[in-house]
Design a protein around this motif. Structure first.
Motif, PDB file in Angstrom:
ATOM      1  N   HIS A 191     -24.380  30.535 -10.326  1.00  0.00           N
ATOM      2  CA  HIS A 191     -23.398  31.267  -9.535  1.00  0.00           C
ATOM      3  C   HIS A 191     -22.636  30.275  -8.648  1.00  0.00           C
ATOM      4  O   HIS A 191     -23.234  29.396  -8.020  1.00  0.00           O
ATOM      5  N   PRO A 192     -21.313  30.376  -8.561  1.00  0.00           N
ATOM      6  CA  PRO A 192     -20.525  29.358  -7.849  1.00  0.00           C
ATOM      7  C   PRO A 192     -20.729  29.343  -6.338  1.00  0.00           C
ATOM      8  O   PRO A 192     -20.403  28.346  -5.688  1.00  0.00           O
ATOM      9  N   THR A 193     -21.245  30.415  -5.759  1.00  0.00           N
ATOM     10  CA  THR A 193     -21.345  30.459  -4.297  1.00  0.00           C
ATOM     11  C   THR A 193     -22.776  30.606  -3.787  1.00  0.00           C
ATOM     12  O   THR A 193     -22.991  30.857  -2.611  1.00  0.00           O
ATOM     13  N   ILE A 194     -23.771  30.460  -4.682  1.00  0.00           N
ATOM     14  CA  ILE A 194     -25.168  30.594  -4.277  1.00  0.00           C
ATOM     15  C   ILE A 194     -25.922  29.350  -4.718  1.00  0.00           C
ATOM     16  O   ILE A 194     -25.816  28.927  -5.869  1.00  0.00           O
ATOM     17  N   ALA A 195     -26.671  28.738  -3.794  1.00  0.00           N
ATOM     18  CA  ALA A 195     -27.385  27.501  -4.115  1.00  0.00           C
ATOM     19  C   ALA A 195     -28.712  27.466  -3.376  1.00  0.00           C
ATOM     20  O   ALA A 195     -28.873  28.078  -2.318  1.00  0.00           O
ATOM     21  N   ILE A 196     -29.658  26.749  -3.943  1.00  0.00           N
ATOM     22  CA  ILE A 196     -30.928  26.454  -3.285  1.00  0.00           C
ATOM     23  C   ILE A 196     -30.873  24.995  -2.858  1.00  0.00           C
ATOM     24  O   ILE A 196     -30.709  24.110  -3.691  1.00  0.00           O
ATOM     25  N   TRP A 197     -31.010  24.731  -1.562  1.00  0.00           N
ATOM     26  CA  TRP A 197     -30.922  23.379  -1.031  1.00  0.00           C
ATOM     27  C   TRP A 197     -32.274  22.895  -0.534  1.00  0.00           C
ATOM     28  O   TRP A 197     -33.102  23.679  -0.091  1.00  0.00           O
ATOM     29  N   GLY A 198     -32.440  21.592  -0.568  1.00  0.00           N
ATOM     30  CA  GLY A 198     -33.582  20.971   0.079  1.00  0.00           C
ATOM     31  C   GLY A 198     -33.291  20.748   1.552  1.00  0.00           C
ATOM     32  O   GLY A 198     -32.212  21.092   2.054  1.00  0.00           O
ATOM     33  N   THR A 199     -34.239  20.147   2.255  1.00  0.00           N
ATOM     34  CA  THR A 199     -34.083  19.999   3.711  1.00  0.00           C
ATOM     35  C   THR A 199     -32.901  19.115   4.075  1.00  0.00           C
ATOM     36  O   THR A 199     -32.160  19.418   5.014  1.00  0.00           O
ATOM     37  N   LEU A 200     -32.699  18.003   3.378  1.00  0.00           N
ATOM     38  CA  LEU A 200     -31.592  17.109   3.694  1.00  0.00           C
ATOM     39  C   LEU A 200     -30.254  17.788   3.434  1.00  0.00           C
ATOM     40  O   LEU A 200     -29.337  17.725   4.273  1.00  0.00           O
ATOM     41  N   GLU A 201     -30.133  18.449   2.289  1.00  0.00           N
ATOM     42  CA  GLU A 201     -28.877  19.131   1.967  1.00  0.00           C
ATOM     43  C   GLU A 201     -28.569  20.227   2.977  1.00  0.00           C
ATOM     44  O   GLU A 201     -27.417  20.423   3.374  1.00  0.00           O
ATOM     45  N   ALA A 202     -29.604  20.931   3.417  1.00  0.00           N
ATOM     46  CA  ALA A 202     -29.395  21.999   4.385  1.00  0.00           C
ATOM     47  C   ALA A 202     -28.934  21.455   5.730  1.00  0.00           C
ATOM     48  O   ALA A 202     -28.221  22.141   6.479  1.00  0.00           O
ATOM     49  N   ARG A 203     -29.323  20.224   6.050  1.00  0.00           N
ATOM     50  CA  ARG A 203     -28.920  19.627   7.321  1.00  0.00           C
ATOM     51  C   ARG A 203     -27.467  19.158   7.304  1.00  0.00           C
ATOM     52  O   ARG A 203     -26.773  19.247   8.316  1.00  0.00           O
ATOM     53  N   VAL A 204     -27.014  18.623   6.187  1.00  0.00           N
ATOM     54  CA  VAL A 204     -25.703  17.972   6.161  1.00  0.00           C
ATOM     55  C   VAL A 204     -24.601  18.868   5.608  1.00  0.00           C
ATOM     56  O   VAL A 204     -23.438  18.485   5.653  1.00  0.00           O
ATOM     57  N   GLN A 205     -24.947  20.038   5.088  1.00  0.00           N
ATOM     58  CA  GLN A 205     -23.931  20.924   4.538  1.00  0.00           C
ATOM     59  C   GLN A 205     -23.913  22.245   5.298  1.00  0.00           C
ATOM     60  O   GLN A 205     -24.884  22.612   5.953  1.00  0.00           O
ATOM     61  N   GLY A 206     -22.798  22.934   5.176  1.00  0.00           N
ATOM     62  CA  GLY A 206     -22.665  24.226   5.832  1.00  0.00           C
ATOM     63  C   GLY A 206     -22.518  25.349   4.834  1.00  0.00           C
ATOM     64  O   GLY A 206     -22.127  25.131   3.690  1.00  0.00           O
ATOM     65  N   ALA A 207     -22.832  26.538   5.259  1.00  0.00           N
ATOM     66  CA  ALA A 207     -22.718  27.712   4.395  1.00  0.00           C
ATOM     67  C   ALA A 207     -22.447  28.939   5.246  1.00  0.00           C
ATOM     68  O   ALA A 207     -22.738  28.957   6.453  1.00  0.00           O
ATOM     69  N   VAL A 208     -21.895  29.970   4.639  1.00  0.00           N
ATOM     70  CA  VAL A 208     -21.621  31.215   5.349  1.00  0.00           C
ATOM     71  C   VAL A 208     -22.925  31.881   5.766  1.00  0.00           C
ATOM     72  O   VAL A 208     -23.073  32.385   6.874  1.00  0.00           O
ATOM     73  N   LEU A 209     -23.907  31.875   4.860  1.00  0.00           N
ATOM     74  CA  LEU A 209     -25.206  32.486   5.134  1.00  0.00           C
ATOM     75  C   LEU A 209     -26.302  31.537   4.669  1.00  0.00           C
ATOM     76  O   LEU A 209     -26.291  31.069   3.533  1.00  0.00           O
ATOM     77  N   VAL A 210     -27.261  31.227   5.543  1.00  0.00           N
ATOM     78  CA  VAL A 210     -28.391  30.361   5.199  1.00  0.00           C
ATOM     79  C   VAL A 210     -29.683  31.151   5.370  1.00  0.00           C
ATOM     80  O   VAL A 210     -29.919  31.744   6.420  1.00  0.00           O
ATOM     81  N   ILE A 211     -30.519  31.170   4.337  1.00  0.00           N
ATOM     82  CA  ILE A 211     -31.822  31.833   4.395  1.00  0.00           C
ATOM     83  C   ILE A 211     -32.884  30.746   4.475  1.00  0.00           C
ATOM     84  O   ILE A 211     -32.981  29.897   3.594  1.00  0.00           O
ATOM     85  N   LEU A 212     -33.670  30.760   5.553  1.00  0.00           N
ATOM     86  CA  LEU A 212     -34.714  29.754   5.731  1.00  0.00           C
ATOM     87  C   LEU A 212     -35.988  30.224   5.048  1.00  0.00           C
ATOM     88  O   LEU A 212     -36.501  31.298   5.357  1.00  0.00           O
ATOM     89  N   GLY A 213     -36.505  29.409   4.120  1.00  0.00           N
ATOM     90  CA  GLY A 213     -37.698  29.797   3.386  1.00  0.00           C
ATOM     91  C   GLY A 213     -38.852  28.854   3.654  1.00  0.00           C
ATOM     92  O   GLY A 213     -38.671  27.647   3.756  1.00  0.00           O
ATOM     93  N   GLY A 214     -40.057  29.383   3.787  1.00  0.00           N
ATOM     94  CA  GLY A 214     -41.236  28.565   3.977  1.00  0.00           C
ATOM     95  C   GLY A 214     -41.276  27.879   5.322  1.00  0.00           C
ATOM     96  O   GLY A 214     -41.881  26.811   5.473  1.00  0.00           O
ATOM     97  N   LEU A 215     -40.622  28.458   6.319  1.00  0.00           N
ATOM     98  CA  LEU A 215     -40.591  27.834   7.637  1.00  0.00           C
ATOM     99  C   LEU A 215     -41.930  28.065   8.345  1.00  0.00           C
ATOM    100  O   LEU A 215     -42.394  29.181   8.484  1.00  0.00           O
ATOM    101  N   ASN A 216     -42.557  26.953   8.783  1.00  0.00           N
ATOM    102  CA  ASN A 216     -43.888  27.053   9.370  1.00  0.00           C
ATOM    103  C   ASN A 216     -44.039  25.979  10.446  1.00  0.00           C
ATOM    104  O   ASN A 216     -44.127  24.784  10.120  1.00  0.00           O
ATOM    105  N   GLU A 217     -44.032  26.360  11.698  1.00  0.00           N
ATOM    106  CA  GLU A 217     -44.227  25.414  12.794  1.00  0.00           C
ATOM    107  C   GLU A 217     -43.263  24.252  12.747  1.00  0.00           C
ATOM    108  O   GLU A 217     -43.615  23.091  12.912  1.00  0.00           O
ATOM    109  N   GLY A 218     -42.016  24.560  12.398  1.00  0.00           N
ATOM    110  CA  GLY A 218     -41.008  23.517  12.381  1.00  0.00           C
ATOM    111  C   GLY A 218     -40.930  22.691  11.119  1.00  0.00           C
ATOM    112  O   GLY A 218     -40.083  21.803  11.008  1.00  0.00           O
ATOM    113  N   SER A 219     -41.776  22.953  10.144  1.00  0.00           N
ATOM    114  CA  SER A 219     -41.732  22.222   8.878  1.00  0.00           C
ATOM    115  C   SER A 219     -41.340  23.180   7.750  1.00  0.00           C
ATOM    116  O   SER A 219     -41.659  24.365   7.811  1.00  0.00           O
ATOM    117  N   TRP A 220     -40.661  22.663   6.741  1.00  0.00           N
ATOM    118  CA  TRP A 220     -40.207  23.517   5.650  1.00  0.00           C
ATOM    119  C   TRP A 220     -41.221  23.479   4.508  1.00  0.00           C
ATOM    120  O   TRP A 220     -41.621  22.405   4.103  1.00  0.00           O
TER     121      TRP A 220
END
Length: 220
Positions: A191-220
């Motif tokens: 899908h052109p507008t839906i992606a699964i990112w790793g931690t680095l990609e999530a830090r350096v890129q922006g998105a309209v909606l971000v879903i945080l998965g596996g968040l536990n005490e500050g670690s992904w």
């Protein structure tokens, strides 16, 4: 909805990776019914034939026979006798093909790594081509992860001369380890507008909606 997963697919979970890993663990073993049927039902098996339908039908007929009357560890002679009782040239050709596969899987002992690789690829190619088929027409190296899996095997072959001798069990462990460390990007159209990112990609890129998965005490 299919997202663009930047992490890719573990190589050992792709069709080609599963088949190579499955075959590598069977060398030198006495194959039970389930192991034989698992090979016959793999989605890459007999894809080199013009029509895979007869293979699937014969596999079903063999399964019904084995489940009902055995033997628990079918050998090549059992398959040839079963095909002889059916009496058709197609059944005989199919049984001869499977008997050749089982003959390659019966390889055992301490052997040079290069010899194991050659036997391994010969068995996988024979399985993929099917009775009367052509491995070049099969989907062995075409499906998701096929080219990357082939690259891993060729890389292992290039270094094989320095590896010494391997037992069947050690060779299976080596193949599983190499495939477990590899990944393959999915070949489907994401899908052109839906992606699964790793931690680095999530830090350096922006998105309209971000879903945080596996968040536990500050670690992904």
């Amino acid at each position: 909805i299919v997202p663009d997963d930047s992490a890719g697919v573990p190589l050992q979970q792709t069709p080609a990776g599963r088949l190579l890993r499955q075959v590598s663990t069977l060398f030198g073993q006495k194959l039970a019914i389930d192991a034989v049927l698992a090979l016959l039902k793999h989605p890459l098996t007999a894809t080199g034939a013009a029509d895979r339908g007869p293979h699937l039908k014969t596999t079903r007929d063999l399964e019904l026979k084995l489940r009902a009357r055995g033997p628990a560890f079918p050998a090549a002679e059992d398959l040839l006798a079963w095909a002889g009782a059916i009496g058709t040239p197609e059944a005989q050709a199919w049984a001869n093909w499977l008997a050749k596969v089982l003959g390659l899987l019966g390889t055992t002992g301490e052997r040079p790594l290069s010899a194991w690789i050659d036997t391994h690829l010969a068995a996988v190619s024979l399985i993929a081509q099917g009775p009367g088929g052509d491995v070049a027409a099969s989907e062995l190296w075409r499906r998701e992860g096929g080219q990357e899996t082939r690259r891993v095997m060729e890389g292992m072959r290039a270094e094989a001369d320095a590896a010494g001798d391997y037992s069947a069990a050690r060779y299976g462990e080596l193949v599983s380890s190499l495939l477990a460390s590899g990944t393959a990007r999915a070949q489907h159209v994401a899908h052109p507008t839906i992606a699964i990112w790793g931690t680095l990609e999530a830090r350096v890129q922006g998105a309209v909606l971000v879903i945080l998965g596996g968040l536990n005490e500050g670690s992904w």
